[in-house]
Write a protein that holds these residues in place. Structure first.
Motif, mmCIF file in Angstrom:
data_model
loop_
_atom_site.group_PDB
_atom_site.id
_atom_site.type_symbol
_atom_site.label_atom_id
_atom_site.label_comp_id
_atom_site.label_asym_id
_atom_site.label_seq_id
_atom_site.Cartn_x
_atom_site.Cartn_y
_atom_site.Cartn_z
ATOM 1 N N MET A 25 1.369 -1.485 0.156
ATOM 2 C CA MET A 25 0.160 0.329 -0.211
ATOM 3 C C MET A 25 0.809 1.378 0.068
ATOM 4 N N PHE A 26 0.731 2.563 -0.176
ATOM 5 C CA PHE A 26 0.808 3.689 -0.359
ATOM 6 C C PHE A 26 1.173 4.387 1.498
ATOM 7 N N PRO A 27 3.039 4.714 1.079
ATOM 8 C CA PRO A 27 3.217 4.539 2.336
ATOM 9 C C PRO A 27 2.427 5.415 3.015
ATOM 10 N N SER A 28 2.502 5.663 4.762
ATOM 11 C CA SER A 28 0.745 6.553 5.629
ATOM 12 C C SER A 28 1.932 7.993 5.943
ATOM 13 N N ASN A 29 1.740 9.441 5.896
ATOM 14 C CA ASN A 29 2.046 10.208 5.834
ATOM 15 C C ASN A 29 3.631 9.898 6.493
ATOM 16 N N GLU A 30 3.501 9.587 7.660
ATOM 17 C CA GLU A 30 4.476 9.359 8.704
ATOM 18 C C GLU A 30 5.694 9.009 8.022
ATOM 19 N N ASP A 31 5.240 8.055 7.162
ATOM 20 C CA ASP A 31 6.698 6.977 6.607
ATOM 21 C C ASP A 31 7.102 7.359 5.840
ATOM 22 N N LEU A 32 6.549 8.357 5.040
ATOM 23 C CA LEU A 32 7.259 9.391 4.545
ATOM 24 C C LEU A 32 7.959 10.454 4.731
ATOM 25 N N GLN A 33 7.823 11.008 5.711
ATOM 26 C CA GLN A 33 7.990 11.090 6.410
ATOM 27 C C GLN A 33 9.791 11.253 7.375
ATOM 28 N N LYS A 34 9.156 9.843 7.383
ATOM 29 C CA LYS A 34 10.613 9.679 7.975
ATOM 30 C C LYS A 34 11.608 9.062 6.650
ATOM 31 N N SER A 35 11.102 8.704 5.578
ATOM 32 C CA SER A 35 12.097 8.558 4.923
ATOM 33 C C SER A 35 12.562 9.553 3.570
ATOM 34 N N VAL A 36 11.963 10.874 4.284
ATOM 35 C CA VAL A 36 12.571 11.950 3.416
ATOM 36 C C VAL A 36 13.573 12.291 4.740
ATOM 37 N N LEU A 37 13.353 12.701 5.913
ATOM 38 C CA LEU A 37 14.295 12.468 6.699
ATOM 39 C C LEU A 37 15.784 11.830 6.919
ATOM 40 N N ASN A 38 15.763 10.622 6.814
ATOM 41 C CA ASN A 38 16.231 9.471 6.245
ATOM 42 C C ASN A 38 17.217 10.322 5.185
ATOM 43 N N ALA A 39 16.968 10.641 3.926
ATOM 44 C CA ALA A 39 17.630 10.747 2.654
ATOM 45 C C ALA A 39 17.974 12.292 2.689
ATOM 46 N N ILE A 40 18.015 13.386 3.918
ATOM 47 C CA ILE A 40 18.487 14.478 4.348
ATOM 48 C C ILE A 40 19.332 14.506 5.214
ATOM 49 N N LYS A 41 19.999 13.320 5.625
ATOM 50 C CA LYS A 41 20.217 12.735 6.984
ATOM 51 C C LYS A 41 21.432 12.118 6.064
ATOM 52 N N TRP A 42 21.944 11.347 5.198
ATOM 53 C CA TRP A 42 22.830 11.354 4.702
ATOM 54 C C TRP A 42 23.579 12.063 3.592
ATOM 55 N N GLN A 43 23.084 13.288 3.148
ATOM 56 C CA GLN A 43 23.493 14.306 2.290
ATOM 57 C C GLN A 43 24.608 14.864 3.497
ATOM 58 N N PRO A 44 26.307 15.303 2.732
ATOM 59 C CA PRO A 44 26.857 15.840 3.637
ATOM 60 C C PRO A 44 26.773 16.894 4.373
ATOM 61 N N MET A 45 26.466 17.752 3.463
ATOM 62 C CA MET A 45 26.837 18.870 3.577
ATOM 63 C C MET A 45 24.987 19.490 4.568
ATOM 64 N N LEU A 46 24.334 18.665 4.790
ATOM 65 C CA LEU A 46 23.558 19.002 5.345
ATOM 66 C C LEU A 46 22.928 18.625 7.240
ATOM 67 N N HIS A 47 22.955 19.413 7.918
ATOM 68 C CA HIS A 47 22.322 18.454 8.887
ATOM 69 C C HIS A 47 20.536 18.819 9.600
ATOM 70 N N ALA A 48 20.384 17.680 9.444
ATOM 71 C CA ALA A 48 19.085 17.086 9.550
ATOM 72 C C ALA A 48 18.213 18.232 10.913
ATOM 73 N N ALA A 49 19.007 18.263 11.979
ATOM 74 C CA ALA A 49 18.177 19.343 12.223
ATOM 75 C C ALA A 49 17.830 20.780 12.062
ATOM 76 N N GLU A 50 18.237 20.657 10.852
ATOM 77 C CA GLU A 50 18.389 22.209 9.911
ATOM 78 C C GLU A 50 16.997 21.943 9.613
ATOM 79 N N ILE A 51 16.588 21.227 9.156
ATOM 80 C CA ILE A 51 15.268 21.178 7.701
ATOM 81 C C ILE A 51 14.214 20.471 8.444
ATOM 82 N N GLY A 52 13.029 21.101 8.405
ATOM 83 C CA GLY A 52 12.037 20.230 9.327
ATOM 84 C C GLY A 52 11.522 19.248 7.550
ATOM 85 N N VAL A 53 10.653 18.623 7.736
ATOM 86 C CA VAL A 53 9.900 18.162 6.934
ATOM 87 C C VAL A 53 8.228 17.816 7.827
#
Length: 225
Positions: free
Chosen positions: A1-29
């Protein structure tokens, strides 16, 4: 089934976390029905672009609303508009992809606007990408127009073959329609990244003057039960 809003939020936060230039705390999702909203404050325009690209790469994301603000807290990152304009010209100086005499630059409060006419889309892209990491830049508006000298019509098979060679687009449901120098892409893909990649590849086709990218982002489990 399509990912829930919570799961999608977590996936995007995780993708941002692995970007070398970014700190996850800087970005709200936040996520709602496939639409992801990014917020927060960063100290470089390049970080803003990095966060947006990370979100677009996540399966299930159908659209990205980008509300990230660029602010400079260190004086070494603060430049006036004249200094930024000079940095832009320096960045272009040795870049063979950019026809310097055909592109004009305007800088207002740190926001760079590009205008002019070039023959190829890669020249338009190069003009923007070369300044995204410059210190002091808060944003870029790319209003460069394409004006080709070639009058040859676009070959449909050339676009189709180029799309088929890309690993992320192979076997995707992409229909290519050509009318003289205009290309229209339709069908479905599984991410915004794939949609934009298809557009980028199509733009590289000799003879293209305009592109309508009508591809629909359709997550593969949208209709799963």
């Amino acid at each position: 089934m399509f990912p829930s809003n919570e799961d999608l939020q977590k996936s995007v936060l995780n993708a941002i976390k692995w970007q070398p230039m970014l700190h996850a705390a800087e970005i709200g999702v936040t996520a709602r029905d496939g639409v992801v909203t990014l917020s927060g404050v960063v100290d470089a325009y390049s970080k803003k672009i990095e966060a947006e690209n990370a979100a677009k790469s996540v399966p299930g994301v159908k659209a990205v609303a980008e509300e990230i603000e660029v602010k400079f807290f260190d004086s070494m990152y603060i430049k006036n508009d004249t200094e930024i304009a000079g940095e832009v010209m320096n960045a272009w100086k040795w870049n063979w992809e950019i026809p310097h005499n055909k592109v004009k630059v305007k800088v207002e409060n740190g926001w760079v606007t590009l205008e002019g006419e070039v023959e190829w889309n890669y020249e338009k892209d190069a003009a923007q990408k070369s300044i995204e990491k410059l210190i002091g830049v808060k944003g870029v508006s790319n209003h460069i127009m394409l004006l080709y000298e070639s009058k040859n019509d676009v070959e449909k098979t050339a676009v189709e073959d180029a799309l088929a060679l890309n690993w992320s687009l192979k076997n995707k449901n992409i229909e290519v329609n050509v009318s003289q120098n205009k290309v229209t892409l339709s069908g479905t893909v599984e991410s915004i990244y794939q949609k934009e990649e298809a557009g980028r590849i199509a733009w590289a086709t000799p003879g293209i003057w305009s592109l309508d990218n009508e591809l629909i982002v359709q997550y593969e489990y949208d209709y799963a039960y």
